[in-house]
Design a protein around this motif. Structure first.
Motif, PDB file in Angstrom:
ATOM      1  N   LEU A 157       0.827  -1.208   0.000  1.00 60.55           N
ATOM      2  CA  LEU A 157       0.000   0.000   0.000  1.00 60.55           C
ATOM      3  C   LEU A 157       0.861   1.258   0.000  1.00 60.55           C
ATOM      4  CD1 LEU A 157      -2.737  -1.041   2.612  1.00 60.55           C
ATOM      5  CD2 LEU A 157      -3.029  -0.827   0.141  1.00 60.55           C
ATOM      6  N   THR A 158       1.914   1.245   0.788  1.00 58.92           N
ATOM      7  CA  THR A 158       2.795   2.418   0.854  1.00 58.92           C
ATOM      8  C   THR A 158       3.504   2.631  -0.479  1.00 58.92           C
ATOM      9  OG1 THR A 158       3.152   1.976   3.207  1.00 58.92           O
ATOM     10  CG2 THR A 158       4.680   3.486   2.130  1.00 58.92           C
ATOM     11  N   GLY A 159       4.081   1.555  -1.019  1.00 60.27           N
ATOM     12  CA  GLY A 159       4.804   1.686  -2.272  1.00 60.27           C
ATOM     13  C   GLY A 159       3.911   2.089  -3.434  1.00 60.27           C
ATOM     14  N   ALA A 160       2.729   1.468  -3.537  1.00 56.38           N
ATOM     15  CA  ALA A 160       1.822   1.802  -4.630  1.00 56.38           C
ATOM     16  C   ALA A 160       1.316   3.237  -4.512  1.00 56.38           C
ATOM     17  CB  ALA A 160       0.641   0.834  -4.642  1.00 56.38           C
ATOM     18  N   GLY A 161       1.051   3.672  -3.276  1.00 64.66           N
ATOM     19  CA  GLY A 161       0.623   5.054  -3.083  1.00 64.66           C
ATOM     20  C   GLY A 161       1.685   6.038  -3.531  1.00 64.66           C
TER      21      GLY A 161
END
Length: 314
Positions: free
Chosen positions: A111-115
Motif C-alpha cells: 500500500l505504501t509503495g503503490a501510493g
C-alpha cells in the motif's frame, strides 16, 4: 461495472484466499498437539468470527484504507490492485523458498509503495506508527507467553489443559478477526466503495478465507508448530493466549499487526520459559529474515509497478 472495479474485486477475492492459506494454518498450528480443537472445528470457528467481529469494530480495516494512503483519488483502485498483487507475489515467492512470512507486513509495504508510485497522498507518520506496532507485537507476544507459560506450569494439569486450549484458541480467533483479518475487508472496501462492515461482505471474506485455510493448513501449520520450538501442548496454549492478548490490544487502537508474528513470538517466549534449548534458533532467525525482507520488497515492487503503469497509461 468499470474495469478497475472488476479487476480489484477479483484480486480482493484472491487475497482473501491466500490470507487463509498463509494465516489459517498458523492460527491452528499452536494447538495441533491437542485433540480438543479439531482442524475442521477450528476453521469453522475462524470463519464465523471473521464474519461477525467486524460488525462490532472495523477500526483496523479503516487504518488500511485511510491512514496509510488515500486510495479514493482518481486511479486509486488501480494503485490498490498493484499493492495487493505485489504483496501476494512477495509472500508467495518467500513461501516457495521455505521462508513463511507476514501477509500483513506485505500489504502495508504494498500500500505504501503503490501510493508513492502512483503519486497518492501517503502518511509517513502513520506508516512509521504501524511499523512500530508491527515490530513490537512479536516481542510483546514473547514476553506475555513467557509469563503465561510459568503461570500455567504452576497452576494447571494435563487434564485441564484442553479447556485452556479452547479458551486460548477462541481468544486468538477473536483477535485475528478484530485486527489482522481485516486487511481482507479493507481491499473490498476500496473495490466496492462501502464503509463500515456489511454482513454480506464480511461473510464473503470469511468464506474465501476458509477455503484458503483448508488448503494451506498442512504446510503453514507444520512450519510454526514443529520448526520454531520443540513444543509441548502447554507451549501452544501459552502462545495462543499471548498472541490473542497482544493483537487485541493493538486492535483497540486501530493498529494492524500480524497474528503470525505474534504467534511466532509467543512460541519463542514459551520455549525460553521452559529452557532456551527448546527453541530452534536457526528456524527463528530464518523467519525473522523473511519478515525483514517482506516489507521493503513489497514496497519497492509496488512502487515501481505503480510508477510504470501510471506513466504508460492514458
Amino acid at each position: 461495472m468499470p474495469l478497475d472495479i472488476v479487476v480489484l474485486v477479483v484480486v480482493a477475492g484472491m487475497f482473501a484466499v491466500v490470507s487463509g492459506m498463509n494465516d489459517g494454518g498458523a492460527l491452528l498450528a499452536t494447538g495441533l498437539k491437542l485433540p480438543s480443537v479439531r482442524p475442521a472445528t477450528g476453521i469453522a470457528t475462524l470463519v464465523v468470527l471473521i464474519a461477525v467481529i467486524p460488525l462490532l469494530t472495523s477500526k483496523v480495516a479503516l487504518t488500511f484504507v485511510t491512514r496509510l494512503a488515500t486510495f479514493h483519488d482518481p486511479g486509486g483502485k488501480y494503485a490498490m490492485t498493484i499493492a495487493v498483487v505485489s504483496a501476494l507475489v512477495v509472500v508467495l515467492v518467500l513461501s516457495a523458498k521455505g521462508r513463511p512470512t507476514s501477509l500483513t507486513l506485505a500489504i502495508v509495504g504494498g500500500l505504501t509503495g503503490a501510493g508513492l508510485g502512483w503519486g497518492l497522498p501517503v502518511s509517513g507518520s502513520s506508516v512509521l506508527l504501524v511499523l512500530a506496532f508491527g515490530l513490537a507485537a512479536p516481542i510483546a507476544g514473547g514476553l506475555v507467553a513467557w509469563g503465561t507459560t510459568v503461570l500455567l506450569l504452576r497452576t494447571t494439569t494435563s487434564a485441564n489443559l484442553p479447556r485452556w486450549h479452547w479458551a486460548g484458541f477462541v481468544l486468538q480467533c477473536v483477535a485475528y478477526a478484530a485486527n489482522d483479518g481485516q486487511k481482507m475487508l479493507a481491499v473490498f472496501m476500496i473495490a466496492l466503495g462501502f464503509t463500515g462492515a456489511p454482513l454480506p461482505y464480511t461473510a464473503l471474506v470469511a468464506g474465501l478465507f476458509g477455503v484458503g485455510a483448508l488448503y494451506g493448513l498442512p504446510k503453514a501449520g507444520r512450519t510454526l508448530s514443529r520448526e520454531i520450538i520443540v513444543s509441548r501442548p502447554l507451549h501452544g496454549v501459552a502462545a495462543e493466549f499471548s498472541a490473542g492478548a497482544t493483537v487485541i490490544a493493538c486492535a483497540a487502537v486501530g493498529m494492524p499487526v500480524s497474528m503470525t508474528q505474534a504467534i511466532a513470538g509467543g512460541l519463542i517466549g514459551a520455549g525460553v520459559a521452559a529452557g532456551s534449548g527448546r527453541v530452534r534458533w536457526y528456524a527463528a532467525v530464518k523467519i525473522v529474515v523473511a519478515w525483514l525482507l517482506t516489507l521493503p520488497a513489497s514496497m519497492l515492487l509496488a512502487g515501481i509497478v505503480a510508477w510504470v503503469v501510471k506513466g504508460v497509461g492514458p
